[in-house]
Write a protein that holds these residues in place. Structure first.
Motif, PDB file in Angstrom:
ATOM      1  N   ALA A  11       0.708  -1.381  -0.058  1.00  0.00           N
ATOM      2  CA  ALA A  11      -0.051  -0.060  -0.065  1.00  0.00           C
ATOM      3  C   ALA A  11       0.954   1.111   0.026  1.00  0.00           C
ATOM      4  O   ALA A  11       0.440   2.239  -0.763  1.00  0.00           O
ATOM      5  N   ARG A  12       2.042   1.196   0.771  1.00  0.00           N
ATOM      6  CA  ARG A  12       2.849   2.344   0.897  1.00  0.00           C
ATOM      7  C   ARG A  12       3.612   2.423  -0.511  1.00  0.00           C
ATOM      8  O   ARG A  12       3.755   3.679  -1.091  1.00  0.00           O
ATOM      9  N   ILE A  13       3.907   1.645  -1.053  1.00  0.00           N
ATOM     10  CA  ILE A  13       4.544   1.648  -2.584  1.00  0.00           C
ATOM     11  C   ILE A  13       3.414   2.024  -3.640  1.00  0.00           C
ATOM     12  O   ILE A  13       4.007   2.883  -4.411  1.00  0.00           O
ATOM     13  N   GLN A  14       2.250   1.737  -3.397  1.00  0.00           N
ATOM     14  CA  GLN A  14       1.119   1.975  -4.445  1.00  0.00           C
ATOM     15  C   GLN A  14       0.851   3.548  -4.141  1.00  0.00           C
ATOM     16  O   GLN A  14       1.034   4.345  -5.369  1.00  0.00           O
ATOM     17  N   PHE A  15       0.999   3.949  -3.011  1.00  0.00           N
ATOM     18  CA  PHE A  15       0.448   5.364  -2.947  1.00  0.00           C
ATOM     19  C   PHE A  15       2.017   6.308  -3.232  1.00  0.00           C
ATOM     20  O   PHE A  15       1.559   7.407  -3.728  1.00  0.00           O
ATOM     21  N   ALA A  16       3.033   5.984  -3.126  1.00  0.00           N
ATOM     22  CA  ALA A  16       4.270   6.541  -3.407  1.00  0.00           C
ATOM     23  C   ALA A  16       4.381   6.466  -4.960  1.00  0.00           C
ATOM     24  O   ALA A  16       4.476   7.469  -5.417  1.00  0.00           O
ATOM     25  N   ALA A  17       3.940   5.487  -5.640  1.00  0.00           N
ATOM     26  CA  ALA A  17       3.995   5.672  -7.095  1.00  0.00           C
ATOM     27  C   ALA A  17       2.825   6.711  -7.649  1.00  0.00           C
ATOM     28  O   ALA A  17       3.196   7.315  -8.505  1.00  0.00           O
ATOM     29  N   ASN A  18       1.587   6.808  -6.976  1.00  0.00           N
ATOM     30  CA  ASN A  18       0.881   7.661  -7.365  1.00  0.00           C
ATOM     31  C   ASN A  18       1.131   9.003  -7.061  1.00  0.00           C
ATOM     32  O   ASN A  18       1.027   9.973  -8.011  1.00  0.00           O
ATOM     33  N   ILE A  19       1.587   9.419  -5.957  1.00  0.00           N
ATOM     34  CA  ILE A  19       2.155  10.528  -5.580  1.00  0.00           C
ATOM     35  C   ILE A  19       3.178  11.353  -6.429  1.00  0.00           C
ATOM     36  O   ILE A  19       3.506  12.226  -6.711  1.00  0.00           O
ATOM     37  N   THR A  20       4.013  10.304  -6.632  1.00  0.00           N
ATOM     38  CA  THR A  20       5.254  10.420  -7.404  1.00  0.00           C
ATOM     39  C   THR A  20       4.842  10.906  -8.931  1.00  0.00           C
ATOM     40  O   THR A  20       5.583  11.973  -9.284  1.00  0.00           O
ATOM     41  N   PHE A  21       3.961  10.212  -9.435  1.00  0.00           N
ATOM     42  CA  PHE A  21       3.592  10.582 -10.703  1.00  0.00           C
ATOM     43  C   PHE A  21       2.835  11.937 -10.617  1.00  0.00           C
ATOM     44  O   PHE A  21       2.975  12.788 -11.508  1.00  0.00           O
ATOM     45  N   HIS A  22       1.832  12.135  -9.713  1.00  0.00           N
ATOM     46  CA  HIS A  22       1.111  13.140  -9.646  1.00  0.00           C
ATOM     47  C   HIS A  22       1.886  14.686  -9.532  1.00  0.00           C
ATOM     48  O   HIS A  22       1.762  15.533 -10.277  1.00  0.00           O
ATOM     49  N   ILE A  23       2.764  14.491  -8.583  1.00  0.00           N
ATOM     50  CA  ILE A  23       3.390  15.702  -8.063  1.00  0.00           C
ATOM     51  C   ILE A  23       4.360  16.353  -9.399  1.00  0.00           C
ATOM     52  O   ILE A  23       4.602  17.524  -9.133  1.00  0.00           O
ATOM     53  N   LEU A  24       4.691  15.573 -10.270  1.00  0.00           N
ATOM     54  CA  LEU A  24       5.422  16.017 -11.463  1.00  0.00           C
ATOM     55  C   LEU A  24       4.857  17.228 -12.061  1.00  0.00           C
ATOM     56  O   LEU A  24       5.342  18.125 -12.430  1.00  0.00           O
ATOM     57  N   PHE A  25       3.477  17.044 -12.091  1.00  0.00           N
ATOM     58  CA  PHE A  25       2.651  17.986 -12.982  1.00  0.00           C
ATOM     59  C   PHE A  25       2.231  19.207 -12.285  1.00  0.00           C
ATOM     60  O   PHE A  25       2.355  20.272 -12.904  1.00  0.00           O
ATOM     61  N   PRO A  26       1.675  19.148 -10.783  1.00  0.00           N
ATOM     62  CA  PRO A  26       1.551  20.494 -10.421  1.00  0.00           C
ATOM     63  C   PRO A  26       2.835  21.320 -10.113  1.00  0.00           C
ATOM     64  O   PRO A  26       2.657  22.437 -10.028  1.00  0.00           O
ATOM     65  N   THR A  27       3.985  20.429 -10.206  1.00  0.00           N
ATOM     66  CA  THR A  27       5.133  21.245 -10.051  1.00  0.00           C
ATOM     67  C   THR A  27       5.593  22.315 -11.262  1.00  0.00           C
ATOM     68  O   THR A  27       6.027  23.381 -11.030  1.00  0.00           O
ATOM     69  N   ILE A  28       5.087  21.858 -12.422  1.00  0.00           N
ATOM     70  CA  ILE A  28       5.153  22.551 -13.496  1.00  0.00           C
ATOM     71  C   ILE A  28       4.185  23.619 -13.517  1.00  0.00           C
ATOM     72  O   ILE A  28       4.626  24.687 -13.845  1.00  0.00           O
ATOM     73  N   SER A  29       2.957  23.302 -13.405  1.00  0.00           N
ATOM     74  CA  SER A  29       2.032  24.170 -13.565  1.00  0.00           C
ATOM     75  C   SER A  29       1.856  25.425 -12.622  1.00  0.00           C
ATOM     76  O   SER A  29       1.504  26.564 -13.091  1.00  0.00           O
ATOM     77  N   VAL A  70      -4.597  16.888 -13.045  1.00  0.00           N
ATOM     78  CA  VAL A  70      -5.954  16.692 -12.378  1.00  0.00           C
ATOM     79  C   VAL A  70      -6.401  15.221 -12.366  1.00  0.00           C
ATOM     80  O   VAL A  70      -6.781  14.761 -11.398  1.00  0.00           O
ATOM     81  N   VAL A  71      -5.928  14.369 -13.563  1.00  0.00           N
ATOM     82  CA  VAL A  71      -6.411  13.207 -13.490  1.00  0.00           C
ATOM     83  C   VAL A  71      -5.761  12.369 -12.409  1.00  0.00           C
ATOM     84  O   VAL A  71      -6.250  11.472 -11.723  1.00  0.00           O
ATOM     85  N   SER A  72      -4.314  12.647 -12.353  1.00  0.00           N
ATOM     86  CA  SER A  72      -3.562  11.777 -11.700  1.00  0.00           C
ATOM     87  C   SER A  72      -3.895  12.441  -9.912  1.00  0.00           C
ATOM     88  O   SER A  72      -3.734  11.503  -9.172  1.00  0.00           O
ATOM     89  N   GLY A  73      -4.355  13.632  -9.808  1.00  0.00           N
ATOM     90  CA  GLY A  73      -4.665  13.692  -8.347  1.00  0.00           C
ATOM     91  C   GLY A  73      -5.925  13.082  -7.742  1.00  0.00           C
ATOM     92  O   GLY A  73      -6.209  12.869  -6.818  1.00  0.00           O
ATOM     93  N   ILE A  74      -6.966  13.049  -8.842  1.00  0.00           N
ATOM     94  CA  ILE A  74      -8.201  12.374  -8.560  1.00  0.00           C
ATOM     95  C   ILE A  74      -7.844  10.666  -8.175  1.00  0.00           C
ATOM     96  O   ILE A  74      -8.551  10.217  -7.077  1.00  0.00           O
ATOM     97  N   THR A  75      -7.165   9.987  -8.968  1.00  0.00           N
ATOM     98  CA  THR A  75      -6.861   8.746  -8.679  1.00  0.00           C
ATOM     99  C   THR A  75      -6.157   8.651  -7.318  1.00  0.00           C
ATOM    100  O   THR A  75      -6.396   7.681  -6.524  1.00  0.00           O
ATOM    101  N   MET A  76      -5.299   9.661  -6.886  1.00  0.00           N
ATOM    102  CA  MET A  76      -4.548   9.623  -5.666  1.00  0.00           C
ATOM    103  C   MET A  76      -5.443   9.843  -4.498  1.00  0.00           C
ATOM    104  O   MET A  76      -5.336   9.062  -3.587  1.00  0.00           O
ATOM    105  N   SER A  77      -6.355  10.493  -4.582  1.00  0.00           N
ATOM    106  CA  SER A  77      -7.452  10.995  -3.583  1.00  0.00           C
ATOM    107  C   SER A  77      -8.381   9.668  -3.466  1.00  0.00           C
ATOM    108  O   SER A  77      -8.723   9.560  -1.969  1.00  0.00           O
ATOM    109  N   PHE A  78      -8.333   8.976  -4.157  1.00  0.00           N
ATOM    110  CA  PHE A  78      -9.225   7.684  -3.991  1.00  0.00           C
ATOM    111  C   PHE A  78      -8.743   6.625  -2.911  1.00  0.00           C
ATOM    112  O   PHE A  78      -9.253   5.921  -2.183  1.00  0.00           O
ATOM    113  N   GLN A  79      -7.349   6.796  -2.937  1.00  0.00           N
ATOM    114  CA  GLN A  79      -6.645   5.884  -2.113  1.00  0.00           C
ATOM    115  C   GLN A  79      -6.736   6.038  -0.529  1.00  0.00           C
ATOM    116  O   GLN A  79      -6.431   5.378   0.192  1.00  0.00           O
ATOM    117  N   PHE A  80      -7.267   7.451  -0.239  1.00  0.00           N
ATOM    118  CA  PHE A  80      -7.272   7.528   1.331  1.00  0.00           C
ATOM    119  C   PHE A  80      -8.350   6.690   1.530  1.00  0.00           C
ATOM    120  O   PHE A  80      -8.405   6.122   2.740  1.00  0.00           O
TER     121      PHE A  80
END
Length: 456
Positions: A11-29, A70-80
């Protein structure tokens, strides 16, 4: 395949994968929106159409980045709810409102006015289009404010009390402006600025090497290099202050980052080593005596707590040790390249071809430093999910390891495809923009507003 693996680890690895992918894009935007506003303001002041050409190229990259964020953020929020139900059950009274504030005050602002940025040039005045860009830029920063308020609270919780096993707010000001929040916000915004600076410089250098020497390319290249040269010293100072704050509130994290196993005065700065959890020492260690105490306590004989001071309540040493050095190493490389690039541009008007190739190679270097720093932050909080309040194991769900593992494999496959596609599209847009007669995909402002200083 996954049945024998600890579900919490998966579960930790999965959340890490999701947040790693997600954070790339807000950092740019976050920072690219402000760069777009800068382009618009330069156009408004000078009337130079090349600034609008730069805007047209980069607003398309911004839109692509925003969509993936936006899309990756929605996926990440489901994991809570799926993987970490204990988190919302325990601290939902705090996390829920902060996440809602981000959506209500920031995301709606960005999503609404992005449409005007992309399609409104012929439908609204130049001034209103600039205001739309300003509102989107403000929205991205406001979004970072709320998300970092929550993340910082998880690192240094304040302004709450526990009643029947649940956190209840005593002071929202104390929750939001918790002890580490100012440091994390500044550190993250500067990291975003550096990521965008090297993205600008790298893509523009790529076009320059393809013999696109237009004024628009030079504007973008100069903006990226100069922005990086200005921000990197500020980031070094902010990082040092953030480290001192972390030493005060999370000393176990600092001990792991520095590879300090035993509490000692005059602790050395370990430049290289292989942390060995079995022998509790660093193999093949190369260190500078007393230096860690000097920059952490500002005293040559200052005492630094080691891993031995925290029993089993400390993060894993090796991941933090190496991630921290990757972050610092990339930061120092950014400093050297940006300052050399700024010197060459000021002296020659353009970088040397070899330096342009280095800039292309460092196009996404901000991502490397960002992810390494994020891992230091998140892994360094272990074994807690909310520091001192809720452990990771307490928050985890009872989902079987096989189910988590199968979804993890799907996430990783999808994210690999998407990240390759994103980078490919960004370089495709760069090549297309450099083609003769390609023409703008987004129209110029209305003819009646041709003069950039029109009061309309």
């Amino acid at each position: 395949m996954f049945a024998s693996v600890d579900p919490v680890i998966l579960a930790r690895i999965q959340f890490a994968a999701n947040i790693t992918f997600h954070i790339l894009f807000p950092t740019i935007s976050i920072s690219l929106a402000w760069v777009l506003l800068f382009f618009k303001l330069r156009y408004g002041k000078t009337g130079d159409e090349s600034w609008m050409d730069a805007y047209r190229v980069w607003v398309k990259i911004f839109a692509l980045t925003f969509a993936l964020g936006v899309v990756s953020g929605i996926t990440m929020s489901f994991q809570f709810g799926t993987n970490w139900p204990g988190y919302m059950e325990t601290v939902g009274n705090i996390a829920g409102p902060l996440l809602a504030y981000e959506v209500l005050t920031a995301f709606f602002l960005e999503a609404t006015f992005l449409g005007i940025m992309l399609f409104g040039m012929r439908r609204v005045s130049n001034r209103m289009h600039t205001i739309a860009t300003l509102l989107v830029a403000g929205g991205t920063t406001l979004s970072a404010f709320w998300i970092l308020a929550l993340n910082s609270w998880m690192q240094t919780p304040a302004g709450f009390e526990m009643i029947d096993g649940r956190a209840h707010v005593v002071s929202w000001l104390a929750v939001i402006f918790n002890p580490s929040f100012p440091y994390r916000l500044v550190h993250m915004l500067l990291a975003s600025g550096l990521t965008v600076a090297f993205l600008l410089a790298g893509i523009s250098a790529y076009r320059w090497l393809r013999h696109d020497r237009s004024r628009e390319v030079m504007h973008s290249l100069r903006t990226g290099v100069m922005l990086a040269a200005m921000l990197i010293p500020l980031q070094i100072v902010a990082g040092d202050l953030h480290g001192l704050n972390t030493l005060h509130h999370q000393p176990a994290k600092i001990a792991a980052m520095e590879g300090i196993w035993k509490t000692e005065k005059g602790a050395p700065a370990v430049l290289f080593g292989l942390p060995n959890a079995t022998t509790r020492q660093n193999d093949f260690e190369i260190a500078i005596p007393k230096l860690a105490s000097i920059y952490l306590t500002h005293k040559a004989d200052g005492e630094i707590l080691g891993i031995d001071a925290f029993a089993d309540r400390h993060p894993p040493v090796a991941p933090l040790f190496f991630a921290f050095r990757i972050m610092v190493g990339v930061c120092l490389l950014m400093l050297a390249v940006s300052w050399l690039g700024a010197w060459q541009i000021r002296r020659r008007g353009a970088p040397a071809p070899w330096l342009a190739r280095v800039l292309v190679a460092m196009t996404f270097s901000g991502w490397i430093a960002l992810v390494a720093g994020w891992y230091v932050t998140e892994i360094g909080r272990q074994p807690y999910l909310v520091y001192g309040v809720l452990t990771t194991a307490q928050a985890a769900s009872k989902v079987p390891a096989t189910m988590i593992g199968s979804t993890l494999a799907m996430y990783l496959s999808l994210y690999l495809v998407l990240i390759v596609a994103y980078i490919s599209v960004v370089f495709h847009l760069a090549r297309k923009a450099g083609q003769p007669g390609a023409g703008p995909a987004i129209a110029t402002p209305q003819p009646v507003l041709a003069h950039p200083r029109s009061p309309q």
